[in-house]
Write a protein that holds these residues in place. Structure first.
Motif, PDB file in Angstrom:
ATOM      1  N   SER A 216      20.246  -5.098  42.303  1.00 33.99           N
ATOM      2  CA  SER A 216      21.830  -4.865  43.077  1.00 33.99           C
ATOM      3  C   SER A 216      22.635  -5.967  42.380  1.00 33.99           C
ATOM      4  N   ARG A 220      25.948  -6.145  39.452  1.00 36.89           N
ATOM      5  CA  ARG A 220      27.310  -6.641  39.760  1.00 36.89           C
ATOM      6  C   ARG A 220      27.476  -8.146  39.211  1.00 36.89           C
ATOM      7  N   SER A 269      28.810  -9.130  31.097  1.00 32.35           N
ATOM      8  CA  SER A 269      27.924  -8.706  32.164  1.00 32.35           C
ATOM      9  C   SER A 269      26.547  -9.016  31.798  1.00 32.35           C
ATOM     10  N   VAL A 294      29.868 -12.781  40.671  1.00 28.32           N
ATOM     11  CA  VAL A 294      29.176 -11.540  41.223  1.00 28.32           C
ATOM     12  C   VAL A 294      30.308 -10.857  42.005  1.00 28.32           C
ATOM     13  N   ASP A 295      30.378  -9.604  41.685  1.00 29.30           N
ATOM     14  CA  ASP A 295      31.417  -8.747  42.477  1.00 29.30           C
ATOM     15  C   ASP A 295      30.787  -8.332  43.571  1.00 29.30           C
ATOM     16  N   LEU A 297      29.383  -5.803  46.904  1.00 34.32           N
ATOM     17  CA  LEU A 297      28.745  -4.630  47.198  1.00 34.32           C
ATOM     18  C   LEU A 297      29.977  -3.757  47.328  1.00 34.32           C
ATOM     19  N   PRO A 298      29.843  -2.749  46.725  1.00 39.25           N
ATOM     20  CA  PRO A 298      30.689  -1.507  46.557  1.00 39.25           C
ATOM     21  C   PRO A 298      30.808  -1.084  48.140  1.00 39.25           C
ATOM     22  N   GLY A 311      30.265 -10.857  47.099  1.00 41.10           N
ATOM     23  CA  GLY A 311      30.631 -11.567  45.729  1.00 41.10           C
ATOM     24  C   GLY A 311      30.476 -13.361  45.670  1.00 41.10           C
ATOM     25  N   ILE A 390      25.963   1.190  38.703  1.00 41.71           N
ATOM     26  CA  ILE A 390      26.432   0.425  39.900  1.00 41.71           C
ATOM     27  C   ILE A 390      26.039   1.136  41.144  1.00 41.71           C
ATOM     28  N   ALA A 394      23.442  -0.766  43.311  1.00 40.01           N
ATOM     29  CA  ALA A 394      24.105  -1.645  43.991  1.00 40.01           C
ATOM     30  C   ALA A 394      23.902  -1.468  45.546  1.00 40.01           C
TER      31      ALA A 394
END
Length: 394
Positions: A216, A220, A269, A294-295, A297-298, A311, A390, A394
């Motif tokens: 995960s 991200r 990435s 780090v993005d 979590l969706p 993130g 993702i 993720a």
């Protein structure tokens, strides 16, 4: 006419499942007269098997450069920002360009004269003793023990996109007593290798070995590289496995490096998608990673046990290296390494966007080794994970 593929010989220690598709020797091809149909098969084999070998090849530097460029026809010179630079020398990188074909570099060991237009070149096969914080004792070295030198990806990681393909040609290959790569990290891991073997690992295995929370994180996460990578780490030391840098504060301050601009620093990435198989490869050059981004979590993703669910921008170098080490160290276990046993006139091509590699071993003063290396910067950046990837991980 179809080409023929045969598996490359794996170590007796190899995981036959995880390494089943890794490495192929290609037969039935005249590299001076490759047909479009044959090249399409060669290209597919490279992306599927990561390393391909042509034995007993007679190929000039210009022919090697042209064959390498065929995998990315709009690629260009990749070793320096200025293609007029024919020699590069830092503690961690020494290369000598071949006149008229600067994208093909001489690497190896010993002094050569009048080779492919080069009047003289003093070559040095790098060993862990030049770079690691600790070294194998002279007594153990006499018994044949050695280490990986430095796991890496061939790329400038500044301004230029990473090469798709690297080619290595063994013009002069010394023979000697086999050695044993020792990890010296408490694992007890070892790998017998031939003298001067090049070690490769498939970084899709690195990704697939990760537990769910690190997969995960990986889908991200991006990495930001330092500019002038080899100058930045010129004074540093590696850990005993060659997969990370010791945290000693020896990096050259960014302000003391040769001139650079922020917009040319590469942010990529950490996962690169194989353009033929669609597999994800954890592709980070561990020595010169500078920051991690780090993005979050969706929406709707499970946050239980997630790492950095909201993130993060990680700038502490020790934390950056700790995260990467936890992810990358399992991927270089001895049962996941292919160490190529070089023969004279071997031509090896490897998928530089799907694996890492390292020099191994130590050569004696009278061991003459001359290789021709070619990699060209990519025409674009590697593809990151897709939206579907993702959503899945993720």
């Amino acid at each position: 006419m179809s080409i023929k593929l045969t598996p490359l010989p794996l170590s007796p220690k190899a995981d036959r499942v995880k390494m089943a598709e890794f490495g192929r020797e290609i037969h039935g091809v005249d590299l001076k007269n490759v047909t479009p149909a044959q090249f399409a098969q060669i290209r597919e084999a490279l992306y599927k098997h990561e390393v391909i070998l042509f034995r007993d090849v007679q190929i000039s530097p210009a022919e090697q450069a042209a064959f390498t460029k065929a995998f990315d026809t709009t690629s260009g010179y990749g070793h320096a920002f200025d293609p007029s630079v024919s020699e590069i020398s830092t503690r961690l990188l020494q290369m000598h360009g071949i006149p008229g074909v600067p994208e093909v570099q001489l690497i190896g060991h010993g002094t050569i004269f009048n080779h492919e237009g080069v009047a003289r070149a003093d070559l040095n096969h790098p060993t862990h003793k030049e770079f690691h914080k600790t070294v194998v004792s002279p007594e153990d070295e006499a018994k044949g023990y050695t280490r990986y030198y430095r796991w890496h990806i061939d790329a400038a990681f500044y301004d230029l996109s990473p090469p798709r393909v690297t080619s290595l040609y063994g013009a002069i290959v010394p023979k000697g007593i086999p050695q044993i790569v020792r990890y010296d990290d408490g694992s007890g891991d070892e790998l017998p290798v031939t003298l001067g073997a090049t070690a490769f690992v498939n970084t899709n295995n690195t990704f697939e070995l990760l537990p769910a929370e690190y997969k995960s994180l990986a889908v991200r996460m991006k990495v930001k590289y330092a500019p002038h990578l080899y100058a930045w780490v010129n004074n540093t030391h590696a850990v005993s496995t060659g997969i990370a840098i010791e945290n000693e504060g020896l990096e050259v301050p960014l302000g003391d490096l040769p001139p650079w601009t922020e917009e040319k620093r590469k942010v990529l990435s950490v996962l690169w998608k194989n353009e033929v198989t669609g597999k994800l490869h954890f592709q980070v050059h561990p020595s010169i990673a500078h920051e991690l981004l780090v993005d979050p979590l969706p929406a709707g993703a499970n946050r239980t046990g997630a790492l950095y669910p909201d993130g993060a921008h990680i700038t502490d170098l020790r934390t950056v290296r700790d995260i990467l080490f936890k992810i990358q160290r399992p991927g270089i276990a001895s049962n996941l390494v292919y160490a190529h046993d070089w023969q004279k006139n071997d031509l090896v091509l490897f998928h530089n966007r799907g694996l890492m590699h390292s020099v191994t071993g130590a050569l004696k003063d009278d061991d003459l080794r001359v290789f021709h290396q070619c990699n060209l910067h990519g025409s674009d950046d590697p593809a990151p994970p897709s939206a579907e990837d993702i959503k899945k991980y993720a």
